[in-house]
Write a protein that holds these residues in place. Structure first.
Motif, PDB file in Angstrom:
ATOM      1  N   SER A 124       0.855  -1.157   0.064  1.00 34.72           N
ATOM      2  CA  SER A 124       0.000  -0.027  -0.044  1.00 34.72           C
ATOM      3  C   SER A 124       0.844   1.284  -0.125  1.00 34.72           C
ATOM      4  O   SER A 124       0.679   2.197  -0.506  1.00 34.72           O
ATOM      5  CB  SER A 124      -1.024  -0.105   1.166  1.00 34.72           C
ATOM      6  OG  SER A 124      -0.249   0.017   2.368  1.00 34.72           O
ATOM      7  N   GLU A 125       1.848   1.068   0.914  1.00 33.19           N
ATOM      8  CA  GLU A 125       2.656   2.339   0.799  1.00 33.19           C
ATOM      9  C   GLU A 125       3.500   2.306  -0.488  1.00 33.19           C
ATOM     10  O   GLU A 125       3.717   3.829  -0.881  1.00 33.19           O
ATOM     11  CB  GLU A 125       4.017   2.223   1.950  1.00 33.19           C
ATOM     12  CG  GLU A 125       3.442   2.105   3.235  1.00 33.19           C
ATOM     13  CD  GLU A 125       2.946   3.625   3.549  1.00 33.19           C
ATOM     14  OE1 GLU A 125       3.437   4.632   3.098  1.00 33.19           O
ATOM     15  OE2 GLU A 125       1.797   3.640   4.396  1.00 33.19           O
ATOM     16  N   LYS A 132       1.137   4.205  -2.748  1.00 40.98           N
ATOM     17  CA  LYS A 132       1.241   5.594  -2.358  1.00 40.98           C
ATOM     18  C   LYS A 132       2.535   6.415  -2.924  1.00 40.98           C
ATOM     19  O   LYS A 132       2.332   7.502  -3.561  1.00 40.98           O
ATOM     20  CB  LYS A 132       1.120   5.926  -1.151  1.00 40.98           C
ATOM     21  CG  LYS A 132      -0.368   5.588  -0.471  1.00 40.98           C
ATOM     22  CD  LYS A 132       0.023   5.876   1.288  1.00 40.98           C
ATOM     23  CE  LYS A 132      -1.624   5.389   1.785  1.00 40.98           C
ATOM     24  NZ  LYS A 132      -1.531   5.578   3.373  1.00 40.98           N
ATOM     25  N   LEU A 145       2.434   6.713  -6.519  1.00 42.21           N
ATOM     26  CA  LEU A 145       1.429   7.929  -6.996  1.00 42.21           C
ATOM     27  C   LEU A 145       2.327   9.373  -6.531  1.00 42.21           C
ATOM     28  O   LEU A 145       2.282  10.186  -7.367  1.00 42.21           O
ATOM     29  CB  LEU A 145       0.283   8.055  -5.889  1.00 42.21           C
ATOM     30  CG  LEU A 145      -0.928   7.006  -6.163  1.00 42.21           C
ATOM     31  CD1 LEU A 145      -1.932   7.007  -5.115  1.00 42.21           C
ATOM     32  CD2 LEU A 145      -1.464   7.344  -7.716  1.00 42.21           C
TER      33      LEU A 145
END
Lengths: 295, 485
Positions: B212-213, B216, B219
């Motif tokens: 998930s990190e 991020k 992104l």
């Protein structure tokens, strides 16, 4: 026949409408003194001035030694000396200066001139006045200076216009003596004068001018003989009275004609009415006028 | 014989002439006296006798300054309250010229005008005045112009300072921009560091959280990448700006050096071409220009009057008839009539030349042959004209009057009173052949400008022909009138 040096043939001259000379014939004899006599205004000076071509004649010719003067002017000027009544010299020059000047103009050689001037001054008796201005001279001295100026070149013919005019009797005598002396040297002299005695005293021949014409001309003794006179004055009186007589005769004829007409009119007046006479005369005059016109 | 006669006639004329002491004095010494007086009179450039009237329509500092300068130059200045008074003062000879100053104010937008009122009949004085005043007016006009241009130059100087300041500012901007570029470039380093972190995270055990990190971070990375593109654009834009600033600076530099190169004085800008009125000859006084005219005048009147009066005297003398009956030709008398006045003129002018040389140091015989020939030809013309008039007329009155009139006629149609260029074209053409004009011009050419003989041939031709014509006419007249007394 004596030697004629100068001759006028039918010479006439007038100034404007004023006729001065009318067809004159004149002969000047060599070595003689010729006097031209006439009253003032008769043309004496004009004759002299025609000789040196100062005036030109309108008619006729003047001959010097057989040649027409107008064609030999330089010769005439060289051989003639001329002195006019009023004198012809520079008033602001002395006697010697005047003579020297005219001597040069006449072509007297420079080496002879001084001697000639001195001689001339002595001859006319102006030694004491030699260095005096001409304007300061007396009348008699002026006349002598003028004569000296005319003689400086030793002319063959000396022409003098009234040389003794305005001079007192003593000076006149002296002057006439001088002229005789000049003539004695062989110079022909032509002079004009109004004085008969003077002409008679000095001249060999004369001509008398009257009414633009020469009425008498010739040797004095011959003239006196011709007019049965003792002197020229008588000759002139006779010539003049003849002229006057002629004139008187003419006027007398006119007068008698007038008297005749007068008588005729008087006669007519007695016979007829004066008004009729007047009409008749007018008619007669008109006829005469018409007749003249027709002619 | 002809020479003896001629010399005798001339000698006689001189004897008579020298006997009148008063006549001698007038003929010989009067011209010398005229020359001496004129020489002393016109030897300086004196202006103290020139009077100037002034009328101001408005108050004027400049006008006042002009008048002050006139007074400093010894002009007499008088102010008038009205134009009419000023003009009347010229008519009454109180002043020689009237100056009217209109709108003499620097700040005024109207054109500035000075009007000259002058008596045109005294045209020579007017020309002289205009020349003298003109120099001062020109000076004042230059001063006024200089003042105005100085102001313009001051403005330009201020502009230059301003440009210099702007240049400094622009240079500062340029350095700022360089700094910002460096800063912007430094933004790329954290992004690389971030990639390293992401890689380490991938190798870690806690997969779910890490993933998930990572997402991020991905992104963020995307976002940073997009920002980085913008920054690159900005950098490129910044580089363009730098170029433009550099160009501007170059232009300013050029402009500055251009202004530096135009560092001139106000006088140089006001009068880029300097007009000066300089005389053809330096150090010449009015005398030098006056004397040739005076010589020509004395020759004209002296020649004509002397010869006509000698002819008259010879015609009126008692001896005229005797001269006529002497065996001499007309030419003899004519030559004597010609020689006597010629000798008198030579004597007269000899004295004048000697006087001019010793009193004023004027040497008229710098070119002796040329001067001698000019005088000889000129005098011959005037003398033969006088002889002709002497023989043409009969009475003393008409001879004297005609001599004076003809001489005056010659004088009027010359440059003496009005310039010949002022007369009509046809008359101008004729007047150019006026012997007086030719004679005067030739004297000037030789005395002032040292012309040689060859350059004067045209003049000699005119004088020679005039002499022959007048002498021939005299001969005809003598021949036709010698019997007319």
């Amino acid at each position: 026949m004596e030697d004629c040096i100068l001759e006028f043939k039918k010479v006439s001259k007038s100034f404007g409408k004023n006729q001065v000379l009318d067809s004159i014939d004149l002969s000047i004899l060599k070595g003689k003194i010729t006097g031209i006599i006439g009253a003032s205004g008769e043309g004496k000076s004009t004759i002299l001035k025609i000789i040196v071509s100062f005036y030109k004649p309108e008619k006729g010719k003047v001959y010097y030694q057989g040649k027409e003067v107008l064609k030999i002017q330089q010769k005439v000027k060289k051989e003639f000396g001329f002195s006019i009544e009023e004198g012809s010299f520079y008033e602001d020059l002395t006697v010697v200066e005047n003579l020297t000047h005219f001597g040069k103009l006449y072509g007297v050689p420079i080496n002879k001139l001084n001697k000639r001037v001195k001689g001339m001054v002595y001859f006319v008796g102006l030694e004491k006045a030699a260095n005096i201005l001409a304007k300061n001279l007396s009348l008699g001295m002026k006349k002598r200076l003028d004569l000296a100026c005319s003689l400086i070149h030793k002319p063959s013919i000396l022409v003098l216009d009234e040389p003794t005019a305005d001079l007192d009797p003593l000076l006149r005598k002296q002057f006439l003596y001088l002229i005789k002396k000049i003539n004695a040297h062989g110079t022909t002299v032509i002079l004009t004068t109004q004085i008969m005695e003077e002409a008679e005293e000095i001249c060999d021949q004369v001509c008398i001018l009257y009414n633009e014409k020469i009425i008498v001309q010739g040797n004095i003794s011959e003239i006196k003989k011709k007019y049965n006179s003792n002197n020229l004055d008588q000759v002139f009186k006779k010539v003049f009275s003849n002229k006057r007589r002629k004139t008187y005769q003419e006027s007398k004829e006119k007068k008698s004609k007038f008297e005749e007409i007068k008588k005729e009119i008087k006669k007519e007046i007695k016979a007829e009415n004066p008004w009729d006479i007047l009409e008749k005369r007018i008619e007669k005059d008109n006829k005469e006028e018409k007749y003249k016109d027709d002619l | 014989m002809i020479f003896n006669s001629i010399f005798s006639l001339v000698e006689k004329d001189f004897r008579i002439f020298f006997r009148s002491k008063i006549a001698l004095f007038f003929v010989i010494f009067m011209p010398l006296l005229i020359i001496i007086l004129s020489g002393y009179g016109f030897g300086s450039n004196e202006t103290s006798k020139i009077k100037i009237g002034a009328y101001f329509q408005n108050n004027s500092e400049i006008g006042g300054k002009i008048l002050e300068d006139f007074e400093k130059n010894n002009f007499l200045v008088k102010n008038f309250d009205s134009l009419e008074e000023c003009i009347y003062s010229i008519k009454s000879s109180e002043v020689h010229v009237c100056l009217v100053f209109e709108s003499m104010n620097i700040s005024s937008s109207n054109s500035e005008e000075i009007i000259f009122y002058a008596d045109y009949s005294r045209v020579n004085l007017v020309y002289s005045l205009i020349y003298l005043i003109g120099k001062d007016i020109s000076l004042q006009s230059s001063e006024l112009g200089s003042y105005l241009v100085q102001e313009v130059l001051d403005d330009l100087s201020k502009t230059r300072i301003f440009i210099l300041k702007s240049e400094i500012n622009l240079k500062d901007i340029q350095s700022d921009l360089v700094n910002s570029e460096e800063i912007l470039l430094s933004f790329n380093n954290p992004i690389s560091d971030l990639d390293l972190v992401i890689n380490s995270l991938k190798s870690s055990s806690n997969i779910s959280s890490v993933e998930s990190e990572i997402l991020k971070l991905e992104l963020i990375k995307q976002s940073i990448k997009s920002n980085s593109q913008d920054i690159n654009e900005l950098i490129s834009f910044n580089q363009d700006s730098q170029l433009k600033v550099q160009e501007t600076l170059t232009d300013i530099n050029n402009l500055n050096s251009s202004l530096k190169s135009r560092n001139r004085t106000a006088d140089e800008i006001v009068s880029p071409l300097v007009f000066k009125i300089e005389p053809l000859l330096q150090n010449n006084s009015k005398r030098d220009f006056l004397f040739p005219i005076l010589f020509a005048l004395i020759s004209l009147f002296g020649g004509v009057l002397l010869s006509s009066s000698f002819v008259l005297k010879n015609k009126k003398t008692k001896a005229y008839f005797r001269n006529f009956v002497t065996p001499n030709k007309d030419i003899t008398f004519l030559l004597s009539n010609y020689l006597t006045p010629l000798i008198i003129l030579f004597f007269q002018f000899g004295l004048i030349f000697v006087g001019s040389y010793f009193l004023f140091g004027m040497n008229f015989f710098k070119s002796p042959l040329e001067m001698f020939l000019i005088l000889f030809f000129g005098w011959s013309v005037f003398i033969s004209l006088g002889i002709f008039l002497g023989y043409l007329f009969k009475s003393e009155e008409t001879i004297i009057l005609s001599s004076v009139l003809i001489s005056s006629f010659f004088m009027f149609f010359s440059n003496l009173i009005f310039p010949l260029e002022n007369v009509s074209e046809s008359l101008f053409r004729i007047a150019q052949y006026n012997p007086f004009v030719v004679f005067e011009t030739m004297i000037k050419k030789v005395y002032l400008f040292n012309f040689d003989l060859y350059s004067l041939l045209d003049g000699f031709l005119v004088l020679g022909i005039s002499f022959v014509v007048f002498f021939f006419l005299s001969w005809i007249m003598r021949k036709s009138t010698k019997r007319r007394l």
